[in-house]
Write an enzyme that holds these catalytic residues in place. Sequence first.
Site, mmCIF file in Angstrom:
data_model
loop_
_atom_site.group_PDB
_atom_site.id
_atom_site.type_symbol
_atom_site.label_atom_id
_atom_site.label_comp_id
_atom_site.label_asym_id
_atom_site.label_seq_id
_atom_site.Cartn_x
_atom_site.Cartn_y
_atom_site.Cartn_z
ATOM 1 N N ASP A 60 0.698 -1.147 -0.078
ATOM 2 C CA ASP A 60 -0.053 0.067 -0.044
ATOM 3 C C ASP A 60 0.782 1.308 0.127
ATOM 4 O OD1 ASP A 60 -1.708 2.187 0.736
ATOM 5 O OD2 ASP A 60 -2.971 0.948 2.022
ATOM 6 N N THR A 126 -4.743 14.288 -13.676
ATOM 7 C CA THR A 126 -6.034 14.407 -14.566
ATOM 8 C C THR A 126 -6.423 15.479 -14.980
ATOM 9 O OG1 THR A 126 -8.299 13.565 -14.656
ATOM 10 C CG2 THR A 126 -7.367 13.765 -12.441
ATOM 11 N N ASP A 127 -7.217 15.670 -16.043
ATOM 12 C CA ASP A 127 -7.783 16.804 -16.472
ATOM 13 C C ASP A 127 -8.911 17.362 -15.605
ATOM 14 O OD1 ASP A 127 -9.726 14.949 -17.248
ATOM 15 O OD2 ASP A 127 -9.865 15.818 -19.295
ATOM 16 N N GLU A 128 -9.449 16.506 -14.669
ATOM 17 C CA GLU A 128 -10.423 16.776 -13.799
ATOM 18 C C GLU A 128 -10.398 17.532 -12.668
ATOM 19 O OE1 GLU A 128 -13.104 13.804 -12.731
ATOM 20 O OE2 GLU A 128 -12.707 12.435 -14.449
ATOM 21 N N TYR A 151 -13.261 13.153 -5.828
ATOM 22 C CA TYR A 151 -11.946 12.269 -6.615
ATOM 23 C C TYR A 151 -11.295 13.352 -7.007
ATOM 24 C CZ TYR A 151 -9.415 10.943 -10.963
ATOM 25 O OH TYR A 151 -8.513 10.495 -11.737
ATOM 26 N N LYS A 155 -7.130 14.556 -6.075
ATOM 27 C CA LYS A 155 -6.047 14.430 -7.153
ATOM 28 C C LYS A 155 -5.382 15.686 -7.014
ATOM 29 C CE LYS A 155 -4.835 11.674 -9.853
ATOM 30 N NZ LYS A 155 -3.996 10.627 -9.654
ATOM 31 N N ASN A 180 -9.747 11.671 -20.880
ATOM 32 C CA ASN A 180 -10.309 10.473 -20.610
ATOM 33 C C ASN A 180 -9.898 9.112 -21.501
ATOM 34 O OD1 ASN A 180 -12.451 12.087 -19.617
ATOM 35 N ND2 ASN A 180 -13.630 10.205 -19.282
ATOM 36 N N PRO A 275 -24.196 13.487 -9.124
ATOM 37 C CA PRO A 275 -24.353 14.710 -8.603
ATOM 38 C C PRO A 275 -23.015 15.411 -8.949
ATOM 39 C CG PRO A 275 -24.791 12.758 -7.135
ATOM 40 C CD PRO A 275 -24.311 12.265 -8.504
ATOM 41 N N HIS A 277 -22.082 16.603 -11.782
ATOM 42 C CA HIS A 277 -21.596 16.044 -13.019
ATOM 43 C C HIS A 277 -21.045 17.151 -13.951
ATOM 44 C CE1 HIS A 277 -22.495 12.931 -16.528
ATOM 45 N NE2 HIS A 277 -21.231 13.384 -16.376
HETATM 46 P P1 NAD Z 1 -7.085 2.091 -11.864
HETATM 47 O O1 NAD Z 1 -8.367 2.283 -10.880
HETATM 48 O O2 NAD Z 1 -7.463 1.282 -13.132
HETATM 49 O O3 NAD Z 1 -6.017 1.530 -11.166
HETATM 50 C C1 NAD Z 1 -5.428 1.951 -10.180
HETATM 51 C C2 NAD Z 1 -4.294 1.093 -9.524
HETATM 52 O O4 NAD Z 1 -3.672 1.443 -8.463
HETATM 53 C C3 NAD Z 1 -4.709 -0.417 -9.191
HETATM 54 O O5 NAD Z 1 -3.921 -1.075 -9.532
HETATM 55 C C4 NAD Z 1 -5.058 -0.132 -7.613
HETATM 56 O O6 NAD Z 1 -4.779 -1.880 -7.033
HETATM 57 C C5 NAD Z 1 -3.759 0.567 -7.349
HETATM 58 N N1 NAD Z 1 -3.987 1.245 -6.077
HETATM 59 C C6 NAD Z 1 -5.005 1.803 -5.556
HETATM 60 N N2 NAD Z 1 -4.820 2.308 -4.210
HETATM 61 C C7 NAD Z 1 -3.369 1.871 -4.117
HETATM 62 C C8 NAD Z 1 -2.587 2.152 -2.768
HETATM 63 N N3 NAD Z 1 -3.219 2.583 -1.695
HETATM 64 N N4 NAD Z 1 -1.337 1.348 -2.882
HETATM 65 C C9 NAD Z 1 -0.660 0.819 -3.937
HETATM 66 N N5 NAD Z 1 -1.713 0.635 -5.019
HETATM 67 C C10 NAD Z 1 -3.038 1.101 -5.092
HETATM 68 O O7 NAD Z 1 -6.945 3.553 -12.312
HETATM 69 P P2 NAD Z 1 -6.457 4.036 -13.929
HETATM 70 O O8 NAD Z 1 -7.492 4.391 -14.632
HETATM 71 O O9 NAD Z 1 -5.280 3.109 -14.182
HETATM 72 O O10 NAD Z 1 -5.543 5.419 -13.398
HETATM 73 C C11 NAD Z 1 -4.212 5.295 -13.132
HETATM 74 C C12 NAD Z 1 -3.987 6.942 -12.892
HETATM 75 O O11 NAD Z 1 -4.070 7.734 -13.782
HETATM 76 C C13 NAD Z 1 -4.446 7.489 -11.609
HETATM 77 O O12 NAD Z 1 -3.913 8.166 -10.779
HETATM 78 C C14 NAD Z 1 -5.679 8.208 -12.291
HETATM 79 O O13 NAD Z 1 -6.190 9.275 -11.492
HETATM 80 C C15 NAD Z 1 -4.989 8.919 -13.432
HETATM 81 N N6 NAD Z 1 -5.786 9.049 -14.746
HETATM 82 C C16 NAD Z 1 -6.756 8.286 -15.160
HETATM 83 C C17 NAD Z 1 -7.590 8.562 -16.297
HETATM 84 C C18 NAD Z 1 -8.496 7.568 -16.973
HETATM 85 O O14 NAD Z 1 -9.214 8.209 -17.817
HETATM 86 N N7 NAD Z 1 -8.601 6.459 -16.446
HETATM 87 C C19 NAD Z 1 -7.344 9.860 -17.077
HETATM 88 C C20 NAD Z 1 -6.273 10.553 -16.371
HETATM 89 C C21 NAD Z 1 -5.659 10.432 -15.266
HETATM 90 O O1 TDX Z 2 -22.718 4.358 -16.223
HETATM 91 C C1 TDX Z 2 -22.205 5.632 -16.649
HETATM 92 N N1 TDX Z 2 -23.013 6.116 -17.237
HETATM 93 C C2 TDX Z 2 -22.569 7.489 -17.573
HETATM 94 O O2 TDX Z 2 -23.299 8.366 -18.118
HETATM 95 C C3 TDX Z 2 -20.894 5.708 -16.110
HETATM 96 C C4 TDX Z 2 -19.766 5.009 -15.694
HETATM 97 C C5 TDX Z 2 -20.596 6.977 -16.689
HETATM 98 N N2 TDX Z 2 -21.193 8.001 -17.488
HETATM 99 C C6 TDX Z 2 -20.700 9.095 -18.010
HETATM 100 C C7 TDX Z 2 -20.094 10.130 -16.937
HETATM 101 C C8 TDX Z 2 -19.289 10.792 -17.537
HETATM 102 O O3 TDX Z 2 -19.598 11.934 -18.016
HETATM 103 O O4 TDX Z 2 -19.853 8.952 -18.844
HETATM 104 C C9 TDX Z 2 -18.737 9.892 -18.665
HETATM 105 C C10 TDX Z 2 -17.538 9.167 -18.546
HETATM 106 O O5 TDX Z 2 -17.511 8.539 -17.317
HETATM 107 P P1 TDX Z 2 -16.182 7.815 -16.416
HETATM 108 O O6 TDX Z 2 -16.112 6.696 -17.302
HETATM 109 O O7 TDX Z 2 -16.677 7.549 -15.069
HETATM 110 O O8 TDX Z 2 -15.155 8.759 -16.517
HETATM 111 P P2 TDX Z 2 -14.884 10.326 -15.794
HETATM 112 O O9 TDX Z 2 -15.764 10.517 -14.721
HETATM 113 O O10 TDX Z 2 -15.196 11.263 -16.914
HETATM 114 O O11 TDX Z 2 -13.390 10.169 -15.198
HETATM 115 C C11 TDX Z 2 -12.394 9.432 -15.882
HETATM 116 O O12 TDX Z 2 -11.793 10.471 -16.752
HETATM 117 C C12 TDX Z 2 -10.714 11.046 -15.911
HETATM 118 C C13 TDX Z 2 -11.483 8.621 -15.095
HETATM 119 O O13 TDX Z 2 -12.571 7.695 -14.649
HETATM 120 C C14 TDX Z 2 -10.723 9.507 -14.145
HETATM 121 O O14 TDX Z 2 -9.982 8.475 -13.539
HETATM 122 C C15 TDX Z 2 -9.761 10.407 -15.031
HETATM 123 O O15 TDX Z 2 -9.259 11.131 -14.169
#
Ligand code: NAD
Ligand code: TDX
Length: 342
Positions: A60, A126-128, A151, A155, A180, A275, A277
Amino acid sequence: MKSILVTGGCGFIGSNFIRMQRELYPEQTIHNVDKLTYAGNLENLADLEEDPQYHFHQIDICDRTAILDLLKQTKPEAILNFAAESHVDRSIIDSGPFVQTNVIGTQVLLDGAREIGLERYVQISTDEVYGSLGQEGYFTETTPLAPNSPYSSSKAAADLLVRSYVHTFDFPAVITRCSNNYGPYQFPEKLIPLFISNAMEEKSLPVYGTGENVRDWIHVLDHCRGIDAALRKGKIGEVYNFGGHHELTNLEMTHILIDLLGKSRDLITFVQDRPGHDLRYAIDSTKAETDLGWSPQIPFEQGIRDTITWYQSHTDWVQRIKTGEYMQYIETQYAGRMKKDG
Ligand code: NAD
Ligand code: TDX
């Protein structure tokens, strides 16, 4: 670099990043630190199990003693922090684990990194963190931080901690902020893999609100290439945005997935909105293009087809996830949200 340490390498982006690093830099050793939360999956890197240059550590990132011991023992030149609680909807149900891992975990890594005199730290953000856009405009690296969900605020807090270590301790960090991601190995709680796997099973696709929210989609491998460029060419203290230049409303995305899968649009169910959004995310990645020589390479039309094909040929991977904890989450998240069928 001889040795790097990746956190969260068993998740979606981290596992794609590690596989790409092994292909690009065969001489480099990789340490993968992952707690294996619900989102961490050893199967994502099963192909590297026998690789002598790859080492997995179930730790962890909030465990200060274990992290420091590992850093002293492995002495990586760089840390890339992907580990996070990453799903906005889960942060609305319970923000606790988000503050813990995303903020405290980052602090532990920063302190450990300082103690061993690390050469380079990359914070995957993240862009969020920039909040939400209206119908026009783009996020740049100088857009003020205005996170809206638990979230994204966790970040943003981590980003500010990284920034303060650069400023106060000359800590050698860069921050990346991407839009995304989509692609293989994404956990089926996120929009694209959830909708692909639901549609494949003829289950309804729960679109939040009216489906007008816009996301800027980028293939995960383009994001990984950007992170690699930031690691090797990024300037200390700088932030780099990555985006796919491919904006779609959620409803447009849903139609694309349904059409490519050859399913009926009757599967769409409009449900109660998320909520708070965020309406729209869109990235200006001019800085990464100019300073890092990076640009997205994978056309969306190709990338989304390949992603659908990947999920179609990995139904076992999906089915093994869709058990206990996952089904409970789906029940908590979606039961009672149904608004009207569309
Ligand atoms: P994910 O949820 O798929 O993976 C997260 C990983 O982190 C998992 O393997 C989990 O086991 C591990 N983890 C969680 N808590 C932990 C802890 N306390 N110690 C060690 N490991 C831990 O996430 P993802 O979509 O691969 O995102 C990875 C990174 O990229 C994140 O920091 C996220 O904020 C960022 N990000 C994601 C997106 C996206 O679209 N998915 C976009 C921009 C940035
Ligand atoms: O069931 C759904 N229905 C729906 O309408 C889900 C899961 C999502 N959505 C909408 C919410 C968002 O507008 O779709 C869009 C994308 O949703 P997610 O896949 O949950 O992504 P988002 O909330 O945009 O965040 C993602 O992009 C930025 C990643 O999960 C983040 O980790 C990253 O930082």
